[in-house]
Design a protein around this motif. Structure first.
Motif, PDB file in Angstrom:
ATOM      1  N   SER A  96       0.822  -1.210   0.000  1.00 52.89           N
ATOM      2  CA  SER A  96       0.000   0.000   0.000  1.00 52.89           C
ATOM      3  C   SER A  96       0.853   1.255   0.000  1.00 52.89           C
ATOM      4  O   SER A  96       0.321   2.357  -0.128  1.00 52.89           O
ATOM      5  N   GLU A  97       2.176   1.113   0.175  1.00 54.95           N
ATOM      6  CA  GLU A  97       3.059   2.278   0.250  1.00 54.95           C
ATOM      7  C   GLU A  97       3.480   2.761  -1.134  1.00 54.95           C
ATOM      8  O   GLU A  97       4.382   3.589  -1.261  1.00 54.95           O
ATOM      9  N   THR A 122       4.726   3.051  -7.963  1.00 57.87           N
ATOM     10  CA  THR A 122       5.882   3.894  -7.670  1.00 57.87           C
ATOM     11  C   THR A 122       5.915   4.214  -6.187  1.00 57.87           C
ATOM     12  O   THR A 122       4.864   4.545  -5.607  1.00 57.87           O
ATOM     13  N   PRO A 123       7.070   4.119  -5.533  1.00 59.03           N
ATOM     14  CA  PRO A 123       7.134   4.422  -4.097  1.00 59.03           C
ATOM     15  C   PRO A 123       6.630   5.832  -3.802  1.00 59.03           C
ATOM     16  O   PRO A 123       6.974   6.784  -4.503  1.00 59.03           O
ATOM     17  N   ALA A 124       5.821   5.920  -2.766  1.00 57.00           N
ATOM     18  CA  ALA A 124       5.291   7.220  -2.373  1.00 57.00           C
ATOM     19  C   ALA A 124       6.279   7.992  -1.509  1.00 57.00           C
ATOM     20  O   ALA A 124       6.085   9.175  -1.240  1.00 57.00           O
ATOM     21  N   TRP A 165      10.580   1.606  -9.282  1.00 59.43           N
ATOM     22  CA  TRP A 165       9.189   1.319  -9.591  1.00 59.43           C
ATOM     23  C   TRP A 165       9.067  -0.161  -9.950  1.00 59.43           C
ATOM     24  O   TRP A 165      10.060  -0.822 -10.217  1.00 59.43           O
ATOM     25  N   PHE A 166       7.848  -0.652  -9.958  1.00 58.60           N
ATOM     26  CA  PHE A 166       7.599  -1.950 -10.568  1.00 58.60           C
ATOM     27  C   PHE A 166       6.277  -1.898 -11.304  1.00 58.60           C
ATOM     28  O   PHE A 166       5.403  -1.091 -11.003  1.00 58.60           O
ATOM     29  N   VAL A 187      -0.864   3.635 -10.942  1.00 56.49           N
ATOM     30  CA  VAL A 187      -1.476   4.252 -12.109  1.00 56.49           C
ATOM     31  C   VAL A 187      -1.555   3.203 -13.205  1.00 56.49           C
ATOM     32  O   VAL A 187      -0.683   2.335 -13.310  1.00 56.49           O
ATOM     33  N   ILE A 188      -2.611   3.220 -13.996  1.00 60.43           N
ATOM     34  CA  ILE A 188      -2.765   2.301 -15.112  1.00 60.43           C
ATOM     35  C   ILE A 188      -2.167   2.943 -16.364  1.00 60.43           C
ATOM     36  O   ILE A 188      -2.523   4.058 -16.733  1.00 60.43           O
TER      37      ILE A 188
END
Length: 215
Positions: free
Chosen positions: A125-126, A148-150, A158-159, A130-131
């Motif tokens: 959840s962190e 992407t890490p917040a 990112w993954f 985005v699609i």
């Protein structure tokens, strides 16, 4: 645990559709929510994979095959060509065939790490989601979800995951690590809730192996 140990996801032969604007975050959040609900019902998971790494500096490409068995409570067995990593949720064994060495350590549930369970069963959840659009994975037109890490301090830049929205199954994963290496996992033979035996998540030290116990 580095991202290359996240052995999980994907299928080759996709074709990127014409570029399209990223969909609103609300649509991505809805898809992530559906995935979480689906994976909440999964007790165990097994699959085989093809891992492809493209190194940032040399642009060299390296491929290997392996398998993953996963159960909740951070239990997993990851099999590479020359390495086996096993966790029973308390202890982690890492066996290197080339070095004939077993490294034993305690399992650490670091919230900043991306363990197999956190990626497959507890989608983190962190990360902001985005699609990006659609892409063919085998016969499936998959939805590409970028995470992407917040905040700083995460193990990857990112993954991306490729999702079969009809079956709510993750088909593929791509990770960009902090060294700008790109690692792609193509998933095959995905099976869920097949009662993977507990013995899968135990490791027997091979005779003659060097043992390094870090517990």
């Amino acid at each position: 645990m580095g991202p290359r140990v996240l052995i999980i996801f994907a299928l080759c032969g996709w074709m990127l559709l014409p570029s399209a604007p990223a969909l609103p975050a609300g649509d991505a959040a809805e898809l992530v929510s559906k995935l979480r609900k689906k994976y909440d019902r999964i007790d165990d998971l097994s699959l085989s994979f093809l891992q492809t790494t493209v190194f940032s500096v040399s642009k060299a490409r390296q491929t290997s095959e392996g398998g993953l068995s996963l159960a909740k409570e951070n239990r997993y067995r990851i099999t590479f060509d020359d390495r086996v990593i096993v966790s029973d949720g308390t202890t982690v064994w890492s066996w290197s065939k080339a070095n004939a060495q077993v490294i034993i350590d305690r399992f650490r549930d670091d919230p900043n790490s991306l363990t197999p369970e956190r990626l497959l069963v507890r989608i983190p959840s962190e990360y902001a989601s985005v699609i990006l659009g659609k892409e063919r994975v085998g016969k499936v037109e998959a939805t590409i979800l970028k995470m992407t890490p917040a905040s700083a301090g995460r193990p990857v830049r990112w993954f991306k995951i490729w999702v079969d929205e009809e079956k709510l199954v993750i088909l593929k994963l791509r990770v960009l690590d902090l060294a700008e290496n790109e690692i792609t996992y193509e998933l095959r033979d995905i099976a869920m809730n097949r009662d993977v035996p507990d013995t899968t998540f135990r490791f027997t030290i091979p005779p003659g192996a060097e043992v390094l116990d870090l517990r």
